[in-house]
Design a protein around this motif. Sequence first.
Motif, PDB file in Angstrom:
ATOM      1  N   MET A  19     142.031 -47.864 -26.361  1.00 27.70           N
ATOM      2  CA  MET A  19     141.594 -46.472 -26.449  1.00 27.70           C
ATOM      3  C   MET A  19     140.790 -46.101 -25.190  1.00 27.70           C
ATOM      4  O   MET A  19     141.015 -45.045 -24.597  1.00 27.70           O
ATOM      5  N   ALA A  20     139.881 -46.970 -24.798  1.00 23.90           N
ATOM      6  CA  ALA A  20     139.033 -46.691 -23.628  1.00 23.90           C
ATOM      7  C   ALA A  20     139.863 -46.600 -22.350  1.00 23.90           C
ATOM      8  O   ALA A  20     139.708 -45.662 -21.563  1.00 23.90           O
ATOM      9  N   ILE A  21     140.749 -47.554 -22.148  1.00 22.89           N
ATOM     10  CA  ILE A  21     141.597 -47.535 -20.954  1.00 22.89           C
ATOM     11  C   ILE A  21     142.572 -46.357 -21.013  1.00 22.89           C
ATOM     12  O   ILE A  21     142.759 -45.645 -20.022  1.00 22.89           O
ATOM     13  N   GLY A  22     143.167 -46.145 -22.168  1.00 20.64           N
ATOM     14  CA  GLY A  22     144.138 -45.063 -22.326  1.00 20.64           C
ATOM     15  C   GLY A  22     143.541 -43.698 -22.106  1.00 20.64           C
ATOM     16  O   GLY A  22     144.194 -42.796 -21.560  1.00 20.64           O
ATOM     17  N   LEU A  23     142.278 -43.537 -22.511  1.00 20.39           N
ATOM     18  CA  LEU A  23     141.607 -42.241 -22.350  1.00 20.39           C
ATOM     19  C   LEU A  23     141.541 -41.824 -20.884  1.00 20.39           C
ATOM     20  O   LEU A  23     141.648 -40.643 -20.565  1.00 20.39           O
ATOM     21  N   ILE A  24     141.414 -42.794 -20.012  1.00 20.07           N
ATOM     22  CA  ILE A  24     141.396 -42.501 -18.573  1.00 20.07           C
ATOM     23  C   ILE A  24     142.689 -41.795 -18.167  1.00 20.07           C
ATOM     24  O   ILE A  24     142.676 -40.838 -17.399  1.00 20.07           O
ATOM     25  N   PHE A  25     143.812 -42.271 -18.710  1.00 18.40           N
ATOM     26  CA  PHE A  25     145.117 -41.719 -18.342  1.00 18.40           C
ATOM     27  C   PHE A  25     145.455 -40.429 -19.073  1.00 18.40           C
ATOM     28  O   PHE A  25     146.120 -39.560 -18.521  1.00 18.40           O
ATOM     29  N   VAL A  26     145.018 -40.311 -20.314  1.00 21.36           N
ATOM     30  CA  VAL A  26     145.440 -39.156 -21.113  1.00 21.36           C
ATOM     31  C   VAL A  26     144.411 -38.022 -21.148  1.00 21.36           C
ATOM     32  O   VAL A  26     144.702 -36.967 -21.703  1.00 21.36           O
ATOM     33  N   PHE A  27     143.256 -38.226 -20.548  1.00 24.93           N
ATOM     34  CA  PHE A  27     142.245 -37.171 -20.567  1.00 24.93           C
ATOM     35  C   PHE A  27     142.798 -35.835 -20.059  1.00 24.93           C
ATOM     36  O   PHE A  27     142.577 -34.802 -20.698  1.00 24.93           O
ATOM     37  N   PRO A  28     143.528 -35.803 -18.936  1.00 30.67           N
ATOM     38  CA  PRO A  28     144.077 -34.509 -18.481  1.00 30.67           C
ATOM     39  C   PRO A  28     145.031 -33.884 -19.506  1.00 30.67           C
ATOM     40  O   PRO A  28     145.033 -32.671 -19.690  1.00 30.67           O
ATOM     41  N   VAL A  29     145.799 -34.705 -20.195  1.00 35.69           N
ATOM     42  CA  VAL A  29     146.734 -34.214 -21.216  1.00 35.69           C
ATOM     43  C   VAL A  29     145.956 -33.588 -22.367  1.00 35.69           C
ATOM     44  O   VAL A  29     146.284 -32.493 -22.836  1.00 35.69           O
ATOM     45  N   ILE A  30     144.915 -34.287 -22.816  1.00 37.38           N
ATOM     46  CA  ILE A  30     144.095 -33.780 -23.916  1.00 37.38           C
ATOM     47  C   ILE A  30     143.412 -32.475 -23.509  1.00 37.38           C
ATOM     48  O   ILE A  30     143.357 -31.522 -24.289  1.00 37.38           O
TER      49      ILE A  30
END
Length: 186
Positions: A19-30
């Motif tokens: 979740m922590a690593i993925g958030l870095i990548f998906v933050f712009p999408v969110i």
Amino acid sequence: TKGDTYTKFLFYSTPKWRMAIGLIFVFPVILLYKLGLLSGAKTRPILTKVAFWKRSEAQVLKMAESFAEQYLPSVLRHVAMERIEWHKTRGDKIFVVSASLNPYLSLWCKEHNLGLICSKLESKNSVLTGNYLNGEDCAGNNKVVFINRCVDVSKFKSIFAYGDTEEDLPMLGMAHEKYYQWREAS
């Protein structure tokens, strides 16, 4: 349900480190989703990829079992469960049609003897790919496509549909009796 179960399942079933690593990548999408610039139908496949890519299908199913038993009962709408029972007493064929995911929905629907049409996770050799089996999110116009793939609606004299988001409107358009946010719609 009283709210979004897709996001709750992602948080419930995804390891914290992922979740922590993925958030870095998906933050712009969110962010684009929250600003209304990206639809849920475009957002969910991206989040699904990050959450489930190369995950053990058995582990995710175990989490789904727990989620279906522990969390789902707490967010079920009493009126919806009454309506399901009403349809059962009439002998109606009932399907849950959802943009959410099959691991937990399939368990819940099986427990309640309901059909299910939803976004399904793809698995290869018991490892999830992070993709949808059909390659598409079961939302908006795709709900109609998915329903027509699974059910010959021409065989029914009367179709009821219930929805609570704009993504449900095309599906409601198929129905003879439709309810949007628990009010009869025209």
